[in-house]
Design an enzyme around this catalytic site. Structure first.
Site, PDB file in Angstrom:
ATOM      1  N   CYS A 160       4.152  -1.087  -7.910  1.00 28.82           N
ATOM      2  CA  CYS A 160       4.409  -2.520  -7.810  1.00 28.82           C
ATOM      3  C   CYS A 160       5.303  -3.080  -8.915  1.00 28.82           C
ATOM      4  O   CYS A 160       6.161  -3.891  -8.630  1.00 28.82           O
ATOM      5  CB  CYS A 160       3.091  -3.280  -7.750  1.00 28.82           C
ATOM      6  SG  CYS A 160       3.277  -5.020  -7.350  1.00 28.82           S
ATOM      7  N   CYS A 207       0.867  -1.160   0.000  1.00 28.79           N
ATOM      8  CA  CYS A 207       0.000   0.000   0.000  1.00 28.79           C
ATOM      9  C   CYS A 207       0.915   1.224   0.000  1.00 28.79           C
ATOM     10  O   CYS A 207       2.134   1.075  -0.012  1.00 28.79           O
ATOM     11  CB  CYS A 207      -0.874  -0.035   1.254  1.00 28.79           C
ATOM     12  SG  CYS A 207      -2.340   0.985   1.142  1.00 28.79           S
ATOM     13  N   CYS A 232      -4.056  -0.590  -2.986  1.00 34.81           N
ATOM     14  CA  CYS A 232      -4.417   0.790  -3.335  1.00 34.81           C
ATOM     15  C   CYS A 232      -3.782   1.140  -4.669  1.00 34.81           C
ATOM     16  O   CYS A 232      -2.807   0.533  -5.069  1.00 34.81           O
ATOM     17  CB  CYS A 232      -3.998   1.771  -2.255  1.00 34.81           C
ATOM     18  SG  CYS A 232      -2.235   1.883  -2.003  1.00 34.81           S
TER      19      CYS A 232
END
Length: 181
Positions: free
Chosen positions: A103, A24, A96
């Protein structure tokens, strides 16, 4: 003989244990709640959470929302994703949009990447009475979506995936059926 049986159990647990990293942005709310849920599903899972811009501490409203359902995340620590870059994971789950954008630069070894987006309850301002309903809603959405994957295998519309076998494989992690709950 008993020592050999204990070693066999330990080796079996190690062989079946899965490593999951939940990402996140702040690692203070959504990822902490998701980590708490996954840990409650199976004590053999190795579940970690981290943020791309970690907060100073776990959000107290997130802690309170999880305590209401008897999951304790009060000892959680907001950590930077950099801590995990050299490690291998079976799953990296982003919760999120900001973390989803970051990522792909995660350089650790990852078998599967999943994204399940949730509103950030930390963006809510007001009194405790005004903000707690938002934390509860997000908590319940996280539980619902993780349950859908882990327990029922039902498709979750929020998932952005490249591997169509993700639901079966996540169910295999937990080896659960609806009758276990």
């Amino acid at each position: 003989m008993l020592q050999n049986q204990q070693m066999d159990v330990a080796m079996t647990t190690a062989a079946t244990s899965k490593r999951i990293l939940i990402l996140c942005t702040g690692n203070s709310c959504r990822s902490q709640m998701a980590e708490g849920y996954l840990r409650s599903f199976d004590e053999n899972l190795e579940v970690f959470s981290a943020g791309t811009k970690p907060a100073e501490k776990v959000n107290p409203f997130a802690v309170k929302a999880m305590q209401e359902i008897v999951i304790d995340i009060s000892n959680g620590v907001s950590e930077n994703v950099d801590k995990y870059l050299s490690q291998s994971f079976d799953y990296v789950i982003t919760v999120c949009d900001n973390a989803k954008e970051s990522c792909p630069v995660f350089i650790g070894s990852v078998r599967h990447r999943l994204h399940i987006g949730f509103d950030d309850p930390a963006d809510t301002v007001g009194s405790e009475e005004e903000v707690m309903p938002v934390y509860r809603r997000v908590r319940d959405e996280i539980k619902k979506d993780l349950d859908a994957i882990v327990i029922t295998g039902a498709p979750v519309e929020k998932l952005d995936f490249s591997d169509v076998t993700y639901i079966k494989e996540l169910r295999d992690i937990f080896d659960y059926s609806k009758d276990n709950f």
